[in-house]
Structures are given as structure tokens and as C-alpha cells.
Design an enzyme around this catalytic site. Structure first.
Site, short mmCIF file in Angstrom:
data_model
loop_
_atom_site.label_atom_id
_atom_site.label_comp_id
_atom_site.label_asym_id
_atom_site.label_seq_id
_atom_site.Cartn_x
_atom_site.Cartn_y
_atom_site.Cartn_z
CG ASP A 155 -34.55 -37.76 15.48
OD1 ASP A 155 -35.14 -36.68 15.30
OD2 ASP A 155 -35.11 -38.87 15.37
CG MET A 156 -36.02 -34.77 20.17
SD MET A 156 -35.64 -35.09 21.90
CE MET A 156 -37.27 -35.10 22.59
CG ASP A 157 -40.74 -37.33 18.00
OD1 ASP A 157 -41.52 -37.72 18.89
OD2 ASP A 157 -40.43 -36.14 17.84
N GLY A 201 -37.12 -31.90 14.69
CA GLY A 201 -38.03 -31.09 13.90
C GLY A 201 -39.04 -30.36 14.77
CG ASP A 234 -36.11 -42.00 13.24
OD1 ASP A 234 -35.87 -40.81 13.54
OD2 ASP A 234 -37.26 -42.43 13.01
#
Length: 268
Positions: free
Chosen positions: A8-10, A43, A218
Site C-alpha cells: 500500500d502507499m499512503d 486507492g 494500514d
């Protein structure tokens, strides 16, 4: 040996300054050197991933990205879409009406117009800023039913969003994959769209079994991929419900949690 890592990124790969730390970049490169496939799963639209894909050298014909929370799975270099599941304009109108009834803000992503909203709010502006895209104010009701869409979102203050989530009509809950990607973002996807199915599409394309997949996230929108993976890892800063389904909890995104997980399970 894990052969694919979905990240995941953020809140996961990126620290609070929206940067990839030197330690994390080094760990990812070391995993790549061992032949591990790295897949960014977010996302965000692909536009919001490009700079990070380039930074990590994940921009060849052998690299894939999962974006829009699994609505698209794309070859990073060629643009080949290997999986696509999106919503309709009629669906977006439904979410717009639902948002009005719950007194919360909304926006959506059009395949033609990009980020659209009936009325810009600070969280739509945040979406645009994060992803370096423009906002177009569009009344959803004016869209033709065949207008190609991607996903819809309800966006607002965390307290208002929580209340709206709890009061969604049953018909809406049954019709969509609904995931919370941030305290202020609630996303409505095609029922056949999620990050787990996105990572699975890449793994199957590369002939990698689920037990050889490791995923790190997260938030609620990461649950499907954490559950799909042979090893699902939550960040220390993750939502409590995300930690509850994880196989392992690493350090936070401001403490090189992704690097620590890769060092522990890959670079041994």
C-alpha cells in the site's frame, strides 16, 4: 520464500511527509535484486503513483501496479490493463444521492473527465493535491448513463464519515465493495473490485501462488489483499481492525515499517 510483495502507499510505503525513506528504498531494491516482484497497490489513480514507481525503478515492461483500489491492474510501461472492474454512471448517481441524504460531501472518478464532484470540498482538494490532478465540478445527475466511470467516494470530516458509514442504506451496502481508505475517505467500488483481487491478478499472471505473496497495509481498503496473501502485514499505525486480521505487525510508516518487514521476511 516470498516472491511477490504488494505494498500500500499512503500510511504504509510513504511516511508522514509522503516520502519513501532511504532505508525503505534500499530494502525494496535488495528484494528486487533477489528476484522478488514489487507491486504498488493503492486507492490512488496511476497518475498518483508514477513518481514513486519511477523512484523505485518499478517502471519496466515486467512491472505492474494495482490502482483505484483494484479497479485497474496495469502494466506500468505498456499500459496494458490485465484486470478492470468499474462502476457505472448510474452507480455514481446513487452515491451522490446517498451523500446528499446523509449531508456529506462526495466525489468520483470518470474515465474521461478525471476527478469530478458536484461541489468541491477540502477533501476533494486533498485528493487532487495528492495525485496531481485537476478537479471538475460536475452535477452527477447530468451524466449520461453510459458515461464511463471508475469509482465513487464519500469524503468528509472523520466523525461525519463514521456516522454516514453507519447509516448507509442496506441497498447501497449490498451493491458495492465499500472500503475506508483513510479517516476522511469512504470508497464505493465494483463488487468485483478490491486490492486482493488486484494482487491475485498479478500473481496469477506471473505464476506465483498465494502462499508466496506478502502484502503490507494500514487501512480497511488493504484487508482483501492482507487476507489473500500468504503473509499479511499491518503497520503499527494501522487501523485496529486491520491489525486484527494481520499475521504480523511491523513498525509504523514513520519508523521504516516496510523496510523492517522486508528485512525480516525477505532479506534473511
Amino acid at each position: 520464500m516470498y516472491k511477490l510483495i504488494g505494498i500500500d502507499m499512503d500510511g504504509t510505503l510513504l511516511n508522514s511527509q509522503k516520502q519513501i525513506s532511504a532505508r525503505t528504498q534500499s530494502a525494496i531494491q535488495a528484494a528486487k535484486d533477489k528476484g522478488v516482484q514489487i507491486v504498488l497497490s493503492s486507492g490512488r489513480p496511476i497518475e498518483g503513483l508514477r513518481a514513486y514507481l519511477d523512484q523505485l525503478g518499478l517502471n519496466s515492461e515486467h512491472d505492474y501496479a494495482v490502482h483505484y483500489n483494484g479497479s485497474f491492474v496495469e502494466n506500468v510501461l505498456t499500459g496494458e490493463i490485465i484486470r478492470q472492474q468499474v462502476v457505472s454512471a448510474a452507480d455514481v448517481k446513487t452515491i451522490g444521492r446517498t451523500a446528499r441524504s446523509l449531508n456529506v460531501n462526495t466525489h468520483a472518478f470518470s474515465q474521461i473527465l478525471g476527478l469530478i464532484t458536484p461541489k468541491s470540498s477540502k477533501y476533494t482538494q486533498l485528493e487532487a493535491q495528492i495525485n496531481h490532478i485537476d478537479i471538475h465540478e460536475v452535477d452527477f445527475e447530468t451524466l449520461d448513463d453510459d458515461h464511463p466511470m471508475i469509482k465513487a467516494m464519500i469524503v468528509d470530516e472523520p466523525e461525519k464519515l463514521t456516522q454516514a458509514y453507519q447509516n448507509l442504506p442496506a441497498a447501497v451496502v449490498e451493491k458495492f465493495t465499500i472500503v475506508q481508505s483513510a479517516p476522511h475517505f469512504l470508497e464505493f467500488l465494483n463488487p468485483q473490485s478490491n486490492k486482493g483481487l488486484g494482487i491475485q491478478a498479478v500473481a496469477e499472471r506471473l505464476g506465483i501462488p498465494a502462499e508466496a505473496v506478502m502484502c503490507i497495509g494500514d487501512a480497511e481498503n488493504d484487508h482483501h489483499m492482507l487476507e489473500y496473501a500468504g503473509l499479511g502485514i499491518a503497520m503499527a499505525n494501522a487501523m485496529p481492525q486491520t491489525k486484527a486480521i494481520a499475521d504480523y505487525i511491523t513498525a509504523s510508516n514513520d519508523e521504516d515499517g516496510v523496510a523492517q518487514a522486508i528485512e525480516k521476511f525477505i532479506l534473511v
